[in-house]
Design an enzyme around this catalytic site. Structure first.
Site, PDB file in Angstrom:
ATOM      1  N   LYS A   1       0.836  -1.200   0.000  1.00 39.03           N
ATOM      2  CA  LYS A   1       0.000   0.000   0.000  1.00 39.03           C
ATOM      3  C   LYS A   1       0.875   1.256   0.000  1.00 39.03           C
ATOM      4  O   LYS A   1       2.058   1.205   0.351  1.00 39.03           O
ATOM      5  CB  LYS A   1      -0.879   0.031   1.254  1.00 39.03           C
ATOM      6  CG  LYS A   1      -1.953  -1.035   1.331  1.00 39.03           C
ATOM      7  CD  LYS A   1      -2.708  -0.928   2.653  1.00 39.03           C
ATOM      8  CE  LYS A   1      -3.785  -2.001   2.762  1.00 39.03           C
ATOM      9  NZ  LYS A   1      -4.929  -1.734   1.854  1.00 39.03           N
TER      10      LYS A   1
ATOM     11  N   ARG B   1     -10.381 -11.676   1.697  1.00 40.37           N
ATOM     12  CA  ARG B   1     -11.185 -12.771   1.142  1.00 40.37           C
ATOM     13  C   ARG B   1     -10.422 -14.091   1.176  1.00 40.37           C
ATOM     14  O   ARG B   1     -11.027 -15.155   1.227  1.00 40.37           O
ATOM     15  CB  ARG B   1     -11.614 -12.407  -0.282  1.00 40.37           C
ATOM     16  CG  ARG B   1     -10.483 -12.274  -1.272  1.00 40.37           C
ATOM     17  CD  ARG B   1     -10.846 -11.410  -2.478  1.00 40.37           C
ATOM     18  NE  ARG B   1     -10.921  -9.997  -2.136  1.00 40.37           N
ATOM     19  CZ  ARG B   1     -11.259  -9.038  -2.970  1.00 40.37           C
ATOM     20  NH1 ARG B   1     -11.560  -9.338  -4.238  1.00 40.37           N
ATOM     21  NH2 ARG B   1     -11.313  -7.790  -2.590  1.00 40.37           N
TER      22      ARG B   1
END
Length: 508
Positions: A286, A360
């Protein structure tokens, strides 16, 4: 803080109640609520309205001392807007006013005598709802997180005793509302504490130890699975995220908590909380700006802990199981790389196109694992996608389910629980057409589906692992914490989840 109910006969004037402060409502148009009228023997409250000292608009307040004919030392007037429109929103504003004024009030106790029974949108349960809302606002306003500061914040020095008036017919339900509200506030405080702790403190091991403490305090069942056990279960997807911490990093923990308050044979409701205690993005690193807020990426896990704290305190008569796959997502020489293909516990293979779509990957193995509980319903909670923030902002959590009678019923339960608790969600679509975006040339699926409909394709990914039970997904990326000057965990969606479980218990 102490919250209690005082039974008060309607025929007895509230002007005789001995207290440090009594709170009553006033309306726009210089009108008094029935409770304010009972204190206005000398006309001082009417005079205050006529002079414009208080407008009566929602959020306006005026503190009066030594009102003639009133035993209470102070009278706090709170504006309630138009008399014909006392909505839940107005009461929420009034509750916040009480919280702020009481925090700086030189009184030990305060009696709250607002016209709760006149709320228009909550019917016969309006009085209990208003009590819960007021307690939640007071506790929220008094919450301080200074655990890691060398110099603590100034100690709370305001009102410590809050007394709600109720008629004899209302008293039993009002007392129950107090019990529920305090338990909920305690659960939300735990969720906020866990979220606000930094990633070097609130590690997967810290979460596991928190589960053990809860289990000991409330006699819950608890089981902690370590890496070797996860490898034996073939949780390749979950472990692919944990791989970045293999050498000197934080070990993953798979946490199972059990509150078996229902009948032995009743199928449990299962809550699955994403527990990424820090999300760097992994190899798909990030940007640095705001990365500190990725300590909040375990907001789903924190909400499961807070909900369990609440329902355990309430001794809720329902079987509930909480599952938290907890790990960091870090870049290192052992971290999963973009393009790697992993095998989930279900046997399905996944091409990892972006290691920052890791939530996920931990959830899919957890969703496969919970099949063994033969659940009545499964709800997963995750700070899953920035796309959900783009879609819904910071007001509503995203709710995703399949479209059939069983899933529509579950969705309606969650939406109703959110509306009743003020912790709202909005239903988003899951359709086969979105599944096409998850196609991979090399594996059964990819872990991302491109920028279009990002929160939907993330939910579609999870949906593939939930075919054997009724399931819903809550994306709380926009509601689990606040940024900027008010930075901090919100405690959401503990109110929604708690209300949902209470409704389920009551239905039984």
């Amino acid at each position: 803080m102490d919250f209690s109910i005082k039974t008060h006969e309607a025929k007895t004037s509230i002007a005789t109640i001995k207290t440090g402060c009594i709170t009553v409502g006033v309306f726009e148009g210089k009108k008094l609520s029935p409770q304010a009228q009972a204190l206005d023997k000398s006309g001082e409250i009417t005079a205050a309205l006529k002079s414009g000292d208080i407008s009566g608009k929602p959020g306006s307040t005026l503190l009066l001392r030594k009102v003639t004919g009133v035993t209470a030392e102070r009278v706090l007037l709170i504006g309630l807007g138009q008399e014909a429109e006392i909505t839940g929103k107005v009461i929420s504003v009034a509750a916040l006013c009480i919280a702020k004024v009481s925090a700086a009030l030189g009184s030990n106790d305060i009696v709250i005598a607002l016209p709760f029974s006149h709320i228009k949108e909550h019917g016969q349960h309006s009085n209990e709802w208003a009590i819960r809302t007021t307690i939640q606002a007071i506790r929220e306003n008094s919450y301080v997180f200074d655990t890691l500061k060398s110099k603590k914040e100034a100690a709370y020095n305001g009102v410590n005793k809050f007394i709600f008036l109720a008629t004899p017919a209302q008293t039993a339900a009002a007392k129950e509302a107090v019990v529920h509200a305090v338990a909920l506030a305690n659960g939300m405080d735990l969720t906020k504490d866990l979220g606000n702790l930094p990633g070097n403190v609130c590690t997967p091991t810290y979460l596991a130890n928190t589960a053990k403490k809860l289990a000991k305090e409330f006699k819950l069942g608890v089981e902690i699975l370590d890496r070797k056990q996860l490898e034996a279960l073939k949780m390749g997807s979950f472990l692919s995220v944990a791989n970045g911490g293999v050498n000197g990093g934080e070990p993953p923990k798979f946490i199972i908590m059990k509150h078996m308050g229902g009948k032995a044979k009743d199928a449990p409701v299962v809550l699955v909380g994403k527990g990424i205690t820090f999300d760097s993005g992994g190899i798909s690193l990030k940007g640095g700006a705001g990365m500190d807020e990725m300590k909040y990426d375990m907001g789903g896990a924190a909400s499961v802990f807070g909900t369990f704290r609440t329902i355990a305190e309430l001794k809720l008569k329902l079987n509930v199981i909480g599952v938290v796959p907890a790990t960091e997502n870090m870049p290192s020489g052992t971290a999963t790389k973009p393009g790697d293909i992993i095998t989930s516990m279900s046997g399905l293979t996944i091409e990892v196109l972006n290691t920052d779509a890791e939530g996920r990957l931990v959830l899919c193995d957890a969703l496969t694992y919970v099949e063994r509980f033969k659940p009545a319903a499964v709800v997963d909670i995750a700070t899953l996608t920035g796309a959900c923030v783009t879609s819904l902002g910071h007001h509503n959590s995203g709710l995703f389910t399949r479209h059939d009678s069983a899933h529509d019923h579950l969705a309606n339960e969650l939406l109703s629980a959110g509306k009743a608790s003020g912790d709202t969600a909005w239903r988003m679509p899951i359709e086969d057409s979105y599944q096409e975006q998850l196609k991979s040339n090399f594996a059964d699926m990819a872990n991302i589906g491109g920028p279009a409909g990002g929160s939907i394709t993330a939910a579609c990914f999870l949906e593939r692992y939930t075919k054997k039970y009724t399931w819903a997904h809550l994306d709380i990326a926009g509601t689990a914490w606040k940024s900027g000057a008010a930075k901090g965990a919100t405690g959401r969606p503990v109110p929604l989840l708690t209300n949902f479980l209470i409704q389920r218990a009551n239905a039984k």
